[in-house]
Design a protein around this motif. Sequence first.
Motif, short mmCIF file in Angstrom:
data_model
loop_
_atom_site.label_atom_id
_atom_site.label_comp_id
_atom_site.label_asym_id
_atom_site.label_seq_id
_atom_site.Cartn_x
_atom_site.Cartn_y
_atom_site.Cartn_z
N SER A 66 0.60 -1.38 0.37
CA SER A 66 0.00 -0.29 0.14
C SER A 66 0.78 1.38 0.16
CB SER A 66 -0.70 -0.25 1.41
OG SER A 66 -1.92 -0.85 1.02
N ILE A 67 0.32 2.08 -1.05
CA ILE A 67 1.21 3.07 -0.94
C ILE A 67 -0.20 4.58 -0.59
CG2 ILE A 67 2.07 5.54 -2.54
CD1 ILE A 67 3.07 2.79 -3.76
N GLN A 79 -4.16 8.41 -10.10
CA GLN A 79 -3.29 7.46 -10.75
C GLN A 79 -1.85 7.47 -10.50
OE1 GLN A 79 -3.23 8.08 -15.50
NE2 GLN A 79 -5.46 7.29 -15.48
N LEU A 80 -1.92 5.91 -10.07
CA LEU A 80 -0.45 6.23 -9.87
C LEU A 80 0.47 5.62 -10.88
CD1 LEU A 80 2.04 6.22 -8.03
CD2 LEU A 80 1.18 3.31 -7.15
N GLY A 87 5.89 5.57 -16.23
CA GLY A 87 4.53 6.64 -16.75
C GLY A 87 3.00 6.15 -17.37
N VAL A 88 2.73 4.80 -16.69
CA VAL A 88 2.19 3.64 -16.93
C VAL A 88 0.98 3.65 -15.89
CG1 VAL A 88 1.59 1.20 -17.90
CG2 VAL A 88 3.35 2.70 -19.32
N ALA A 89 -0.28 3.51 -16.31
CA ALA A 89 -1.02 4.17 -14.99
C ALA A 89 -0.66 2.41 -14.40
CB ALA A 89 -2.25 4.13 -15.20
N ILE A 90 -1.38 2.46 -12.66
CA ILE A 90 -0.95 1.04 -12.21
C ILE A 90 -2.34 1.25 -11.41
CG2 ILE A 90 1.41 0.20 -12.95
CD1 ILE A 90 1.91 0.90 -10.25
N ALA A 91 -2.77 2.00 -10.84
CA ALA A 91 -3.70 1.51 -9.53
C ALA A 91 -4.36 3.11 -10.08
CB ALA A 91 -2.38 2.15 -8.62
N ARG A 92 -5.71 3.05 -9.75
CA ARG A 92 -6.07 3.85 -9.54
C ARG A 92 -7.49 4.31 -7.96
NH1 ARG A 92 -6.26 2.63 -14.86
NH2 ARG A 92 -6.07 4.09 -16.32
N THR A 93 -7.00 5.26 -7.64
CA THR A 93 -7.93 5.98 -6.64
C THR A 93 -8.40 7.30 -6.31
OG1 THR A 93 -7.79 5.34 -3.71
CG2 THR A 93 -5.81 6.58 -4.84
N SER A 94 -9.09 7.76 -5.39
CA SER A 94 -9.49 8.58 -5.57
C SER A 94 -9.35 9.37 -3.46
CB SER A 94 -11.31 9.00 -5.33
OG SER A 94 -11.72 8.14 -4.91
N VAL A 95 -9.14 10.72 -3.95
CA VAL A 95 -8.62 10.99 -2.14
C VAL A 95 -9.93 11.52 -1.39
CG1 VAL A 95 -8.34 13.20 -1.12
CG2 VAL A 95 -7.56 12.58 -3.72
N ASP A 96 -9.98 11.08 -0.61
CA ASP A 96 -11.14 11.14 0.47
C ASP A 96 -11.21 12.11 1.27
OD1 ASP A 96 -8.77 11.34 2.51
OD2 ASP A 96 -9.35 9.50 3.45
N ALA A 97 -11.91 12.75 2.33
CA ALA A 97 -12.59 13.98 2.84
C ALA A 97 -11.44 14.46 3.97
CB ALA A 97 -13.74 13.45 3.60
N GLN A 98 -9.90 13.90 4.04
CA GLN A 98 -9.65 14.03 5.07
C GLN A 98 -8.12 14.29 3.85
OE1 GLN A 98 -11.11 11.25 6.10
NE2 GLN A 98 -12.45 12.99 7.03
N GLY A 99 -8.56 14.70 3.07
CA GLY A 99 -7.40 14.50 1.81
C GLY A 99 -6.11 13.11 1.45
N ASN A 100 -6.78 12.35 1.74
CA ASN A 100 -6.07 10.56 2.58
C ASN A 100 -6.16 10.13 0.98
OD1 ASN A 100 -4.74 11.55 4.69
ND2 ASN A 100 -7.21 10.79 5.44
N ALA A 101 -5.39 9.73 0.59
CA ALA A 101 -5.18 8.31 -0.72
C ALA A 101 -4.21 7.15 -0.50
CB ALA A 101 -4.66 8.86 -2.26
N THR A 102 -5.02 6.20 -0.95
CA THR A 102 -3.94 4.86 -1.00
C THR A 102 -4.14 4.07 -2.11
OG1 THR A 102 -4.77 4.76 1.63
CG2 THR A 102 -3.84 2.65 0.73
N LYS A 142 9.96 3.94 -11.74
CA LYS A 142 9.66 5.34 -10.99
C LYS A 142 8.38 5.54 -11.37
CE LYS A 142 14.38 7.66 -13.24
NZ LYS A 142 14.40 8.47 -13.94
N LEU A 143 8.12 6.02 -10.42
CA LEU A 143 7.03 6.12 -9.70
C LEU A 143 6.17 7.54 -9.45
CD1 LEU A 143 6.42 3.50 -6.42
CD2 LEU A 143 5.34 3.60 -9.13
N ALA A 144 4.75 8.00 -9.69
CA ALA A 144 4.85 9.19 -10.26
C ALA A 144 2.84 9.60 -9.77
CB ALA A 144 4.56 9.78 -11.09
N VAL A 145 2.13 10.45 -9.18
CA VAL A 145 1.17 10.66 -9.13
C VAL A 145 0.47 11.38 -10.16
CG1 VAL A 145 -0.62 11.12 -7.80
CG2 VAL A 145 0.94 9.75 -7.18
N ARG A 146 -0.82 11.30 -11.31
CA ARG A 146 -1.12 11.69 -12.02
C ARG A 146 -2.61 12.56 -11.01
NH1 ARG A 146 -2.57 10.25 -17.67
NH2 ARG A 146 -0.20 9.51 -17.28
#
Length: 63
Positions: A2-3, A21-22, A26-41, A50-54
């Motif tokens: 988990s990240i 998107q994680l 440069g290739v999307a490997i996971a998707r999520t959305s931000v919760d009310a407190q600004g957290n995402a997993t 190399k990891l990046a968040v879009r």
Amino acid sequence: MSIKLKLELASGQSLKGAPLQLLRDGVAIARTSVDAQGNATFDVRPGPGKLAVRVDRSILPQS
């Protein structure tokens, strides 16, 4: 594996519900959305690269 992220904008705007998107090399490997407190997993398999968040900021109101 988990990240976990905490996202905050300097402007104070909420990112609640923002789609994320994680990317690995440069290739999307996971998707999520931000919760009310600004957290995402992201739940992903470990691997090299190399990891990046879009963040899709188009959902935020324009000022």
